[in-house]
Design a protein around this motif. Sequence first.
Motif, PDB file in Angstrom:
ATOM      1  N   ARG A 104       0.843  -1.193   0.000  1.00  0.00           N
ATOM      2  CA  ARG A 104       0.000   0.000   0.000  1.00  0.00           C
ATOM      3  C   ARG A 104       0.887   1.256   0.000  1.00  0.00           C
ATOM      4  N   PRO A 105       0.944   1.993  -1.122  1.00  0.00           N
ATOM      5  CA  PRO A 105       1.669   3.267  -1.118  1.00  0.00           C
ATOM      6  C   PRO A 105       0.953   4.291  -0.244  1.00  0.00           C
ATOM      7  N   SER A 106       1.707   5.199   0.356  1.00  0.00           N
ATOM      8  CA  SER A 106       1.110   6.312   1.098  1.00  0.00           C
ATOM      9  C   SER A 106       1.429   7.648   0.441  1.00  0.00           C
ATOM     10  N   ARG A 107       2.640   7.792  -0.116  1.00  0.00           N
ATOM     11  CA  ARG A 107       2.996   9.052  -0.768  1.00  0.00           C
ATOM     12  C   ARG A 107       4.093   8.797  -1.800  1.00  0.00           C
ATOM     13  N   PHE A 108       3.954   9.449  -2.944  1.00  0.00           N
ATOM     14  CA  PHE A 108       4.967   9.388  -3.988  1.00  0.00           C
ATOM     15  C   PHE A 108       5.276  10.807  -4.447  1.00  0.00           C
ATOM     16  N   SER A 109       6.542  11.091  -4.684  1.00  0.00           N
ATOM     17  CA  SER A 109       6.940  12.400  -5.205  1.00  0.00           C
ATOM     18  C   SER A 109       7.904  12.226  -6.361  1.00  0.00           C
ATOM     19  N   HIS A 110       7.721  13.048  -7.380  1.00  0.00           N
ATOM     20  CA  HIS A 110       8.581  13.058  -8.564  1.00  0.00           C
ATOM     21  C   HIS A 110       8.981  14.504  -8.832  1.00  0.00           C
ATOM     22  N   HIS A 111      10.297  14.762  -8.804  1.00  0.00           N
ATOM     23  CA  HIS A 111      10.770  16.135  -8.992  1.00  0.00           C
ATOM     24  C   HIS A 111      11.787  16.190 -10.121  1.00  0.00           C
ATOM     25  N   MET A 112      11.509  17.050 -11.104  1.00  0.00           N
ATOM     26  CA  MET A 112      12.442  17.325 -12.186  1.00  0.00           C
ATOM     27  C   MET A 112      12.960  18.742 -12.025  1.00  0.00           C
ATOM     28  N   GLN A 113      14.250  18.897 -11.998  1.00  0.00           N
ATOM     29  CA  GLN A 113      14.868  20.200 -11.791  1.00  0.00           C
ATOM     30  C   GLN A 113      14.379  21.203 -12.835  1.00  0.00           C
ATOM     31  N   ASP A 114      13.897  22.353 -12.364  1.00  0.00           N
ATOM     32  CA  ASP A 114      13.428  23.452 -13.221  1.00  0.00           C
ATOM     33  C   ASP A 114      12.232  23.062 -14.090  1.00  0.00           C
ATOM     34  N   ASP A 115      11.399  22.158 -13.602  1.00  0.00           N
ATOM     35  CA  ASP A 115      10.216  21.755 -14.366  1.00  0.00           C
ATOM     36  C   ASP A 115       9.055  21.526 -13.404  1.00  0.00           C
ATOM     37  N   ALA A 116       8.347  22.601 -13.067  1.00  0.00           N
ATOM     38  CA  ALA A 116       7.238  22.497 -12.114  1.00  0.00           C
ATOM     39  C   ALA A 116       6.056  21.742 -12.695  1.00  0.00           C
ATOM     40  N   GLU A 117       5.854  21.818 -14.003  1.00  0.00           N
ATOM     41  CA  GLU A 117       4.696  21.164 -14.618  1.00  0.00           C
ATOM     42  C   GLU A 117       4.792  19.641 -14.519  1.00  0.00           C
ATOM     43  N   ASP A 118       5.980  19.098 -14.712  1.00  0.00           N
ATOM     44  CA  ASP A 118       6.154  17.650 -14.669  1.00  0.00           C
ATOM     45  C   ASP A 118       6.630  17.144 -13.313  1.00  0.00           C
ATOM     46  N   SER A 119       6.687  18.007 -12.314  1.00  0.00           N
ATOM     47  CA  SER A 119       7.010  17.599 -10.945  1.00  0.00           C
ATOM     48  C   SER A 119       5.705  17.519 -10.157  1.00  0.00           C
ATOM     49  N   TYR A 120       5.534  16.433  -9.387  1.00  0.00           N
ATOM     50  CA  TYR A 120       4.232  16.236  -8.750  1.00  0.00           C
ATOM     51  C   TYR A 120       4.345  15.300  -7.555  1.00  0.00           C
ATOM     52  N   THR A 121       3.253  15.228  -6.786  1.00  0.00           N
ATOM     53  CA  THR A 121       3.126  14.279  -5.673  1.00  0.00           C
ATOM     54  C   THR A 121       1.814  13.517  -5.811  1.00  0.00           C
ATOM     55  N   LEU A 122       1.785  12.326  -5.221  1.00  0.00           N
ATOM     56  CA  LEU A 122       0.574  11.533  -5.089  1.00  0.00           C
ATOM     57  C   LEU A 122       0.390  11.210  -3.618  1.00  0.00           C
TER      58      LEU A 122
END
Length: 255
Positions: A102-120
């Motif tokens: 069971r996932p609780s939190r996921f984060s994806h961060h791309m440097q200098d790219d707010a549109e493709d950086s996100y959390t679940l």
Amino acid sequence: MTTTTRSPRPEPRRRHIAGIALLVGALFASVAGAAVTDPFTAHFKVNRGKIGLGTTTFSLARAETDNCYIYSGRANPNALVRVFIGDVTDESRFCIEDGTLRPSRFSHHMQDDAEDSYTLDYDWAARQVVYRSEAGKQETMALGEQGLDPLSIQIAARRWVADAADPDSLGEADFSLVDEDETKTYTLRASDGGTVDTPAGRYETLLVERVDDDKRHLRFWLARNAEWIPVRVEHQKGDGGVFRMSLTGLERPDA
């Protein structure tokens, strides 16, 4: 709560390269075996043909709560690739509850790219997951019995292989995951992978490949004689060439 169904979207080049390094190319990037949640750090080199793109490192660690874990990845592009993307970091927090991941939190961060950086953020009691981009977009989606994130799906698939009495006879299995603001299903097939040479050594392998998408070819070679460590990963999208990840080093503090 809103539930959305979306048609496939074209991927920007910079996100495609990053996805190979982290979200796609890293599938099974951890130490397999009887205890697939044992801590580890694994290192890979990434190439497109003969062109080196950089390195990727993955780490699995225990969280503060029993049966909970933190799985993280970091892509370090070389100077050539850095023209297109900066560093990319992912982190999945998940627990094993009654034998179910069971996932609780996921984060994806791309440097200098707010549109493709996100959390679940997952709420299993309410059966929903909330997507938030760094650019301010938000979406709430319904969860079924399974709703893995782009990193925890790797652990779920490894458990599928490690728990099998005869991995060569596994056949196919479906895995549902949440990727950004949409849900997807991966169908994986296991078969003999033969002998594979890598910078970390020679391995007899089990080949696991995605078979539900004719346009995206994903293949993963897991070492039979090294507790199902992934030793090679290949990804090909259309005619864009083959991207390959090869194991260069592995650290296991509990081994």
